[in-house]
Design a protein around this motif. Structure first.
Motif, PDB file in Angstrom:
ATOM      1  N   GLU A 107      43.163  33.684  32.336  1.00 50.57           N
ATOM      2  CA  GLU A 107      42.907  33.929  30.911  1.00 50.57           C
ATOM      3  C   GLU A 107      42.416  32.665  30.193  1.00 50.57           C
ATOM      4  OE1 GLU A 107      43.105  36.715  29.166  1.00 50.57           O
ATOM      5  OE2 GLU A 107      42.747  35.733  27.247  1.00 50.57           O
ATOM      6  N   GLU A 122      41.700  38.210  30.924  1.00 45.00           N
ATOM      7  CA  GLU A 122      42.464  38.983  31.900  1.00 45.00           C
ATOM      8  C   GLU A 122      42.540  40.421  31.389  1.00 45.00           C
ATOM      9  OE1 GLU A 122      46.178  36.897  32.351  1.00 45.00           O
ATOM     10  OE2 GLU A 122      45.260  35.363  33.647  1.00 45.00           O
ATOM     11  N   THR A 123      41.993  41.361  32.173  1.00 41.04           N
ATOM     12  CA  THR A 123      42.029  42.780  31.785  1.00 41.04           C
ATOM     13  C   THR A 123      42.531  43.607  32.964  1.00 41.04           C
ATOM     14  OG1 THR A 123      39.636  42.846  32.268  1.00 41.04           O
ATOM     15  CG2 THR A 123      40.271  42.719  29.964  1.00 41.04           C
ATOM     16  N   GLY A 125      44.773  46.300  35.381  1.00 38.04           N
ATOM     17  CA  GLY A 125      45.009  47.737  35.322  1.00 38.04           C
ATOM     18  C   GLY A 125      44.357  48.418  36.511  1.00 38.04           C
ATOM     19  N   SER A 130      42.125  42.065  37.801  1.00 37.89           N
ATOM     20  CA  SER A 130      40.837  42.411  37.170  1.00 37.89           C
ATOM     21  C   SER A 130      40.600  41.539  35.943  1.00 37.89           C
ATOM     22  CB  SER A 130      40.821  43.879  36.742  1.00 37.89           C
ATOM     23  OG  SER A 130      40.624  44.731  37.850  1.00 37.89           O
ATOM     24  N   SER A 132      37.555  40.399  32.768  1.00 36.27           N
ATOM     25  CA  SER A 132      36.291  40.660  32.090  1.00 36.27           C
ATOM     26  C   SER A 132      35.686  39.311  31.735  1.00 36.27           C
ATOM     27  CB  SER A 132      36.505  41.474  30.819  1.00 36.27           C
ATOM     28  OG  SER A 132      36.999  42.762  31.153  1.00 36.27           O
ATOM     29  N   VAL A 143      32.828  44.148  32.080  1.00 39.99           N
ATOM     30  CA  VAL A 143      34.204  44.623  32.246  1.00 39.99           C
ATOM     31  C   VAL A 143      34.561  45.096  33.660  1.00 39.99           C
ATOM     32  CG1 VAL A 143      34.435  45.224  29.809  1.00 39.99           C
ATOM     33  CG2 VAL A 143      33.647  46.963  31.437  1.00 39.99           C
ATOM     34  N   LEU A 146      36.889  48.370  34.613  1.00 39.89           N
ATOM     35  CA  LEU A 146      37.795  48.760  33.523  1.00 39.89           C
ATOM     36  C   LEU A 146      37.307  50.056  32.882  1.00 39.89           C
ATOM     37  CD1 LEU A 146      40.190  47.998  31.673  1.00 39.89           C
ATOM     38  CD2 LEU A 146      38.610  46.630  30.329  1.00 39.89           C
ATOM     39  N   ALA A 164      48.672  49.302  31.823  1.00 43.17           N
ATOM     40  CA  ALA A 164      47.996  48.005  31.676  1.00 43.17           C
ATOM     41  C   ALA A 164      46.503  48.215  31.463  1.00 43.17           C
ATOM     42  CB  ALA A 164      48.237  47.148  32.915  1.00 43.17           C
ATOM     43  N   LEU A 165      45.931  49.200  32.176  1.00 43.93           N
ATOM     44  CA  LEU A 165      44.508  49.491  32.044  1.00 43.93           C
ATOM     45  C   LEU A 165      44.169  49.877  30.599  1.00 43.93           C
ATOM     46  CD1 LEU A 165      41.998  50.686  34.327  1.00 43.93           C
ATOM     47  CD2 LEU A 165      42.377  52.380  32.583  1.00 43.93           C
ATOM     48  N   SER A 168      44.256  46.992  28.368  1.00 39.34           N
ATOM     49  CA  SER A 168      43.068  46.155  28.570  1.00 39.34           C
ATOM     50  C   SER A 168      41.861  46.727  27.838  1.00 39.34           C
ATOM     51  CB  SER A 168      42.750  46.018  30.064  1.00 39.34           C
ATOM     52  OG  SER A 168      43.776  45.304  30.725  1.00 39.34           O
ATOM     53  N   ARG A 171      42.105  45.755  24.379  1.00 32.53           N
ATOM     54  CA  ARG A 171      41.677  44.364  24.157  1.00 32.53           C
ATOM     55  C   ARG A 171      40.163  44.297  23.933  1.00 32.53           C
ATOM     56  NH1 ARG A 171      42.994  39.181  27.611  1.00 32.53           N
ATOM     57  NH2 ARG A 171      42.254  38.250  25.691  1.00 32.53           N
TER      58      ARG A 171
END
Ligand SMILES: [Zn+2]
Ligand SMILES: [Zn+2]
Length: 208
Positions: A107, A122-123, A125, A130, A132, A143, A146, A164-165, A168, A171
Motif C-alpha cells: 500500500e 492494496e485491493t 478480495g 491483489s 490496483s 484494477v 477486481l 474484502a473484494l 476494495s 475504495r
C-alpha cells in the motif's frame, strides 16, 4: 510500465505492441502484476528476459509466482464451482516456470523511480495480494480482476474473500477516477460502477 502480461508465451505479442507504439524492448522498466494468477503473470519472466524490466507483485501473492502455482479462488456460483474444479484438475497441463519477483509491493508504494507517476493500492478480495495501480495525473486506475467487464460489468465470480473484494471496490469508488481499466474487458467509466448487480457474474471472463 506494463500492468500484467497475460497467459504464458505472450511476450512476442507484447513486444510487437510496444514496437507499434515506437517503444524499444529496453524502454520497459517495470512489469507490475496486479496479482499472481497465471493469466496475468504467465509471460512476466519471458518478457523480463527480453527487456531487462523488473517484476513487481504484492508480497501476499508472491508465493504463487515463486512456486509456479496454478491457482483459482473459490467460486460464488455452482457453475463457477464446476469450472473451478475442472480448471484445477487440468491445471497441471499448464506448466508455469517459477520466478522470484524483483520487488514486493505494498500500500502506498510510489512507482516514480521507474519513471511513472503511479501509486500502489492494496485491493484484496479476488486474491489476497491483489493490487490496483493508481495514476493520479490521469485519474486512471488499473484494477486487475477486481472488476470484470466482458459482456457484463461484474464482480469476479472467483474470490478468496468476497467481503474484502466489495470493500476494495468501495475504495475505487471513493477515488472517483475517470478511467478504470479491468484486466478482462474494456475500460469502465466511473458512473458504470453503479451498474454492478450483486450476484450477477460474467462467467466467461477469460475468453477473448
Ligand atoms: Zn485472477
Ligand atoms: Zn484474470
Amino acid at each position: 510500465m506494463l500492468v500484467d502480461t497475460g497467459t504464458p508465451r505472450n511476450a512476442r505479442k507484447l513486444l510487437d505492441a510496444m514496437n507499434s507504439l515506437g517503444l524499444e524492448p529496453r524502454d520497459l522498466k517495470l512489469i507490475v502484476l496486479t496479482h499472481g494468477h497465471f493469466d496475468h503473470s504467465g509471460s512476466a519472466l519471458e518478457l523480463k528476459r527480453a527487456t531487462g524490466a523488473s517484476i513487481a507483485i504484492h508480497r501476499r501473492d508472491r508465493f504463487l509466482v515463486a512456486h509456479g502455482i496454478n491457482w483459482i479462488p473459490p467460486a460464488q456460483t455452482l457453475r463457477g464451482q464446476l469450472l473451478r474444479v475442472a480448471f484445477l484438475a487440468l491445471s497441471w497441463r499448464v506448466k508455469l516456470e517459477p520466478f522470484e519477483p524483483d520487488l514486493a509491493l505494498q500500500e502506498g508504494d510510489s512507482l516514480e523511480r521507474f519513471g511513472v507517476d503511479a501509486i500502489v493500492l492494496e485491493t484484496p478480495g479476488h486474491s489476497k495480494g491483489s493490487i490496483s495501480v493508481h495514476v493520479p495525473s490521469l485519474r486512471a486506475v488499473f484494477v486487475g480482476d477486481l472488476l470484470i467487464n466482458r459482456d457484463l460489468l461484474s464482480e469476479p465470480v472467483f474470490a478468496e474473500d468476497r467481503e474484502a473484494l466489495r470493500a476494495s471496490i468501495g475504495r475505487i469508488r471513493k477515488l472517483a477516477p475517470w478511467d478504470i481499466y479491468p484486466a478482462h474487458g474494456d475500460r469502465v467509466e466511473y458512473k458504470q460502477l453503479n451498474k454492478i448487480l450483486p450476484g450477477r457474474y460474467q462467467l466467461w471472463w477469460w475468453l477473448p
